[in-house]
Design a protein around this motif. Structure first.
Motif, PDB file in Angstrom:
ATOM      1  N   SER A 193       0.818  -1.212   0.000  1.00 13.91           N
ATOM      2  CA  SER A 193       0.000   0.000   0.000  1.00 13.91           C
ATOM      3  C   SER A 193       0.849   1.258   0.000  1.00 13.91           C
ATOM      4  O   SER A 193       0.527   2.230   0.670  1.00 13.91           O
ATOM      5  N   VAL A 194       1.968   1.165  -0.789  1.00  9.20           N
ATOM      6  CA  VAL A 194       2.924   2.263  -0.717  1.00  9.20           C
ATOM      7  C   VAL A 194       2.312   3.639  -0.994  1.00  9.20           C
ATOM      8  O   VAL A 194       2.620   4.607  -0.321  1.00  9.20           O
ATOM      9  N   ASP A 195       1.432   3.732  -1.972  1.00  6.25           N
ATOM     10  CA  ASP A 195       0.875   5.055  -2.271  1.00  6.25           C
ATOM     11  C   ASP A 195      -0.588   5.144  -1.872  1.00  6.25           C
ATOM     12  O   ASP A 195      -1.355   5.895  -2.421  1.00  6.25           O
ATOM     13  N   LYS A 196      -0.971   4.293  -0.905  1.00  6.71           N
ATOM     14  CA  LYS A 196      -2.386   4.282  -0.536  1.00  6.71           C
ATOM     15  C   LYS A 196      -2.545   4.400   0.971  1.00  6.71           C
ATOM     16  O   LYS A 196      -1.671   3.954   1.721  1.00  6.71           O
ATOM     17  N   ASP A 197      -3.669   4.920   1.347  1.00  9.95           N
ATOM     18  CA  ASP A 197      -3.970   5.036   2.777  1.00  9.95           C
ATOM     19  C   ASP A 197      -4.896   3.872   3.134  1.00  9.95           C
ATOM     20  O   ASP A 197      -6.063   3.853   2.732  1.00  9.95           O
ATOM     21  N   VAL A 198      -4.338   2.892   3.825  1.00 12.82           N
ATOM     22  CA  VAL A 198      -5.128   1.673   4.068  1.00 12.82           C
ATOM     23  C   VAL A 198      -5.174   1.344   5.545  1.00 12.82           C
ATOM     24  O   VAL A 198      -4.155   1.373   6.234  1.00 12.82           O
ATOM     25  N   GLU A 199      -6.364   1.019   5.998  1.00 16.37           N
ATOM     26  CA  GLU A 199      -6.504   0.561   7.380  1.00 16.37           C
ATOM     27  C   GLU A 199      -6.741  -0.958   7.332  1.00 16.37           C
ATOM     28  O   GLU A 199      -7.651  -1.427   6.626  1.00 16.37           O
ATOM     29  N   LEU A 200      -5.902  -1.697   8.054  1.00 18.68           N
ATOM     30  CA  LEU A 200      -6.077  -3.158   8.074  1.00 18.68           C
ATOM     31  C   LEU A 200      -6.548  -3.564   9.466  1.00 18.68           C
ATOM     32  O   LEU A 200      -5.854  -3.351  10.456  1.00 18.68           O
ATOM     33  N   ILE A 201      -7.726  -4.137   9.514  1.00 22.02           N
ATOM     34  CA  ILE A 201      -8.280  -4.540  10.817  1.00 22.02           C
ATOM     35  C   ILE A 201      -8.132  -6.060  10.959  1.00 22.02           C
ATOM     36  O   ILE A 201      -8.628  -6.821  10.110  1.00 22.02           O
ATOM     37  N   LEU A 202      -7.426  -6.431  12.027  1.00 23.70           N
ATOM     38  CA  LEU A 202      -7.157  -7.870  12.202  1.00 23.70           C
ATOM     39  C   LEU A 202      -8.108  -8.479  13.225  1.00 23.70           C
ATOM     40  O   LEU A 202      -8.940  -7.781  13.823  1.00 23.70           O
ATOM     41  N   ALA A 221     -10.686  -5.655   6.306  1.00 19.44           N
ATOM     42  CA  ALA A 221     -10.908  -6.284   7.617  1.00 19.44           C
ATOM     43  C   ALA A 221     -10.842  -7.798   7.491  1.00 19.44           C
ATOM     44  O   ALA A 221     -11.373  -8.382   6.543  1.00 19.44           O
ATOM     45  N   VAL A 222     -10.171  -8.406   8.469  1.00 22.05           N
ATOM     46  CA  VAL A 222     -10.162  -9.872   8.517  1.00 22.05           C
ATOM     47  C   VAL A 222     -11.058 -10.281   9.683  1.00 22.05           C
ATOM     48  O   VAL A 222     -10.895  -9.784  10.801  1.00 22.05           O
ATOM     49  N   GLU A 223     -12.014 -11.156   9.398  1.00 21.23           N
ATOM     50  CA  GLU A 223     -12.957 -11.569  10.457  1.00 21.23           C
ATOM     51  C   GLU A 223     -13.000 -13.086  10.559  1.00 21.23           C
ATOM     52  O   GLU A 223     -12.626 -13.782   9.608  1.00 21.23           O
ATOM     53  N   HIS A 224     -13.503 -13.522  11.706  1.00 20.85           N
ATOM     54  CA  HIS A 224     -13.620 -14.963  11.915  1.00 20.85           C
ATOM     55  C   HIS A 224     -14.916 -15.266  12.651  1.00 20.85           C
ATOM     56  O   HIS A 224     -15.357 -14.502  13.509  1.00 20.85           O
ATOM     57  N   ARG A 225     -15.512 -16.403  12.309  1.00 24.54           N
ATOM     58  CA  ARG A 225     -16.651 -16.891  13.084  1.00 24.54           C
ATOM     59  C   ARG A 225     -16.672 -18.408  12.955  1.00 24.54           C
ATOM     60  O   ARG A 225     -15.972 -18.973  12.081  1.00 24.54           O
TER      61      ARG A 225
END
Ligand code: HEM
Length: 424
Positions: free
Chosen positions: A277-286, A323-327
């Protein structure tokens, strides 16, 4: 059907005749010996009884005769054997049956000395009996000499067998030494390979981090093309490192499942995010809870890395969100990687997991169309399935299931494209 022993030992007619000639056993002799058959019924029963009494009175032979049923059968076999001995017919069948007795005795561990010793009983019993019926008498000196002859034969044969066994043992020892040397060399080769693997891995690691630092520190100052080249070089480093890592983790363990912390895998993936994401504004939710699953860690990390990097690559909004989610769903883990990217048109959704499928936007980015295909293959090999939900313009959600219970072995994939797994 039992294989013929005369064939096995190469005893054809010529060999038979050669052997008889060496013993000076002529056709006349054969006929003459056959003359004794007429007294067989008179002599045999007593002889066989004496024979077995003798064998039972000696511990070395008695140990083979404990089973009453076997004992009765052996008596019948002995009668037949003795009858054949005086039959006057010493052709192929005769040879075959004699060889069979030898093999049978060898199978039960009866040494030749006991067989020869027992033959002496035949001789000592039937020689005087036949002589008497022929109106003659065998002098005791000759009977004694026959015993000595049998003693000689048995001693000499014993030495033959011992020498052959020793020779075999010697060859066996040599073979064992050769095998030992082979395994030693193999072990050394493995150690060298491991050493080389570690060297390669740490060098690649250094190069990859150098690339990342340049991209992070000077990304806005270097031309886009140079940036792409750096990213490609970094990608390549990571790819080769993964291969090396797989080899290093023991060939027999490569690709094998174990208990894995998904959170740790995701941390590793997240560590690579600044690169994607070098030129991007990214939020990664774990994940916010610890999850452990039964999987091959290297492959599973690639699944997450693929899904996350794909999402980053296609982001089209100023503030990206992944976002990474689990169930849990029954006996399955369900993992989802969702993004707020451009989404995938419904008509393409069925095809994106096929090999070499390239969405129009991926073509521009030089993709190979294998990433999602590998994701599918890995998940299927782990006993799960993968699917996508997407709304054009709003984003995509890639989901996959994995069994909660460990699979004892990964299922064998018999699909047409199974061979492609090697390219992973
Ligand atoms: C003159 C000496 C001997 C002769 C002619 C003789 C003959 C035979 C014959 C014809 C068989 C059957 C082979 C077959 O299965 O086709 C046999 C098997 C056997 N013999 Fe002898 N034998 C002799 C000495 C001995 C001695 C000294 C022993 C010791 C006790 C012995 C114990 C046995 C046993 C245990 C078997 C195997 C039976 C089975 O499990 O099928 N034999 N022998």
């Amino acid at each position: 059907m039992t294989a013929s022993l005369v064939d096995k030992y190469g005893i054809d007619e010529k060999v038979r005749e050669e052997r008889k000639a060496f013993l000076s056993l002529t056709h006349t002799d054969e006929k003459t010996a056959g003359e004794l058959l007429r007294w067989f019924a008179q002599i045999a029963p007593q002889m066989i009884d004496d024979f077995y009494q003798h064998l039972q009175s000696h511990p070395n032979t008695a140990q083979f005769l404990k089973e009453p049923k076997l004992f009765e059968r052996l008596k019948r076999e002995q009668l037949r054997y003795f009858e054949e001995l005086v039959s006057g017919e010493y052709g192929q069948d005769y040879f075959e049956r004699r060889l069979r007795v030898g093999e049978r005795h060898q199978q039960i561990g009866l040494e030749p000395r006991w067989y020869l010793g027992a033959y002496n009983l035949y001789i000592q019993f039937c020689f005087p009996e036949f002589a008497r019926r022929l109106g003659a008498e065998v002098p005791p000196e000759l009977m004694a000499l026959l015993k000595v002859i049998l003693l000689d034969i048995s001693l000499t044969l014993e030495a033959y067998f011992a020498a052959s066994t020793e020779q075999l043992q010697h060859r066996n020892d040599e073979l064992e030494r050769a095998l030992h040397m082979y395994f030693e060399t193999e072990l050394k080769a493995q150690q060298y390979a491991k050493l080389a693997g570690h060297e390669i891995r740490s060098s690649l690691n250094a190069i990859a981090h150098a690339c990342e630092e340049v991209v992070v520190d000077f990304g806005d100052k270097i031309p886009t093309e140079a940036l792409e080249t750096l990213k490609d070089a970094n990608d390549r480093c990571w790819q080769v490192m993964r291969v090396v890592e797989r080899i290093l983790s023991q060939p027999e363990q490569a690709g094998m499942s174990t208990w894995v912390s998904v959170n740790e895998l995701l941390e590793e993936v997240s560590g690579r995010l600044n690169l994607y994401s070098v030129d991007k504004d990214v939020e990664l939710i774990l994940l916010d809870e610890p999850i452990r699953i039964w999987a091959d860690p290297v492959s599973l990390r690639e699944v997450f890395a693929n899904l996350v990097s794909n999402a980053v690559r296609h982001l089209d909004k100023p503030n990206g969100r992944i976002a990474v989610e689990h169930r849990f769903s029954g006996k399955l883990h369900i993992f989802c990687v969702s993004d707020n990217g451009p989404g995938i048109p419904p008509d393409l959704q069925d095809r994106i997991f096929q090999p070499f499928f390239l969405a129009p936007s991926s073509k521009e980015r030089g993709g190979k169309g294998l990433g999602l295909y590998f994701v599918r293959r890995i998940i299927e090999q782990h006993g799960g399935t993968v699917w996508i939900e997407s709304v054009t313009g709003q984003g995509s959600r890639f989901s996959f299931s994995l069994p909660v219970e460990p699979l004892l072995s990964l299922p064998i994939d018999e699909s047409d494209d199974a061979d492609d797994s090697t390219s992973r």
